[in-house]
Design an enzyme around this catalytic site. Sequence first.
Site, PDB file in Angstrom:
ATOM      1  N   ILE A 111      -0.924 -49.029  43.478  1.00 54.81           N
ATOM      2  CA  ILE A 111       0.093 -49.929  43.524  1.00 54.81           C
ATOM      3  C   ILE A 111      -0.228 -51.257  44.057  1.00 54.81           C
ATOM      4  O   ILE A 111      -1.024 -51.178  45.040  1.00 54.81           O
ATOM      5  CB  ILE A 111       1.001 -49.271  44.665  1.00 54.81           C
ATOM      6  CG1 ILE A 111       1.463 -47.784  44.357  1.00 54.81           C
ATOM      7  CG2 ILE A 111       2.394 -50.034  45.013  1.00 54.81           C
ATOM      8  CD1 ILE A 111       2.174 -46.816  45.273  1.00 54.81           C
ATOM      9  N   CYS A 112       0.380 -52.561  43.447  1.00 55.22           N
ATOM     10  CA  CYS A 112       0.083 -53.656  43.747  1.00 55.22           C
ATOM     11  C   CYS A 112      -1.445 -54.174  44.039  1.00 55.22           C
ATOM     12  O   CYS A 112      -1.852 -54.429  42.891  1.00 55.22           O
ATOM     13  CB  CYS A 112       0.858 -53.863  45.315  1.00 55.22           C
ATOM     14  SG  CYS A 112       1.157 -55.840  45.855  1.00 55.22           S
ATOM     15  N   HIS A 113      -1.982 -54.389  45.039  1.00 54.74           N
ATOM     16  CA  HIS A 113      -3.348 -54.395  45.142  1.00 54.74           C
ATOM     17  C   HIS A 113      -4.277 -53.358  45.180  1.00 54.74           C
ATOM     18  O   HIS A 113      -5.537 -53.467  44.965  1.00 54.74           O
ATOM     19  CB  HIS A 113      -3.576 -55.352  46.430  1.00 54.74           C
ATOM     20  CG  HIS A 113      -3.106 -56.658  46.686  1.00 54.74           C
ATOM     21  ND1 HIS A 113      -1.865 -57.040  46.945  1.00 54.74           N
ATOM     22  CD2 HIS A 113      -3.932 -58.075  46.768  1.00 54.74           C
ATOM     23  CE1 HIS A 113      -1.735 -58.440  46.897  1.00 54.74           C
ATOM     24  NE2 HIS A 113      -2.812 -58.935  46.720  1.00 54.74           N
ATOM     25  N   GLY A 114      -3.754 -52.254  44.918  1.00 55.40           N
ATOM     26  CA  GLY A 114      -4.448 -50.962  44.826  1.00 55.40           C
ATOM     27  C   GLY A 114      -5.610 -50.792  43.795  1.00 55.40           C
ATOM     28  O   GLY A 114      -6.672 -50.475  43.940  1.00 55.40           O
TER      29      GLY A 114
ATOM     30  N   GLN B  76      -7.584 -53.010  43.066  1.00 57.03           N
ATOM     31  CA  GLN B  76      -8.775 -53.560  43.520  1.00 57.03           C
ATOM     32  C   GLN B  76      -9.792 -52.566  43.775  1.00 57.03           C
ATOM     33  O   GLN B  76     -10.945 -52.917  43.692  1.00 57.03           O
ATOM     34  CB  GLN B  76      -8.569 -54.444  44.796  1.00 57.03           C
ATOM     35  CG  GLN B  76      -7.846 -55.712  44.705  1.00 57.03           C
ATOM     36  CD  GLN B  76      -7.620 -56.558  45.903  1.00 57.03           C
ATOM     37  OE1 GLN B  76      -7.110 -55.948  46.960  1.00 57.03           O
ATOM     38  NE2 GLN B  76      -7.856 -57.834  45.846  1.00 57.03           N
TER      39      GLN B  76
END
Length: 186
Positions: A114-117, A119
């Site tokens: 999710i979102c920045h996950g 990375q």
Amino acid sequence: MTRVLILTGDAAEELDAMYPVFRLREGGHEAVVAAPTTRPVKLVVHDFEPGWDAYTEKPGHQLPVDLAFADVHPEDYGALVIPGGRAPEYIRTDPDVARIVRHFFERGLPVGTICHGPQVPAALGLLRGRTTAAFPPLKNDVELAGAVFVDAPDVVDGTMVSCRGWPDLPEWSRAFMQVLEKNESR
């Protein structure tokens, strides 16, 4: 029922972390939260306000933690979720996180980001050749990691389900739950 491991830490986005925990439990699954230590993690609330070029960040709730990364036995879980916020930025350097995340990717088990996950798998070279969503400013990072970036609320690539951030959570969770159910039946 699938045991789902959620990897997080301080400064994870509140909705990115709590929504999957509650949705998984609602669906009859066991959601287990892991972080660098067993103390509750301090979540943050990201919002988009007029006049700002980026999101704002405010303190959020605390999320209870079930176990530390070092104590995780990934073979005890059938799926993995990596919420966004700033937590992925630093948990991706933890050797236990690398051990855990590689386990799920190498076995083709469900992984939700999710979102920045993204990375986290990007830093481990696990997005190469994959298709993923992420917070849109991470497009270059995702592409440099060898993945195809898609600006959509529920990108499914095999057993990996990703989204851009908390506004996408209804679509993301429907897709992730379908991948979980499909994986349980095999």
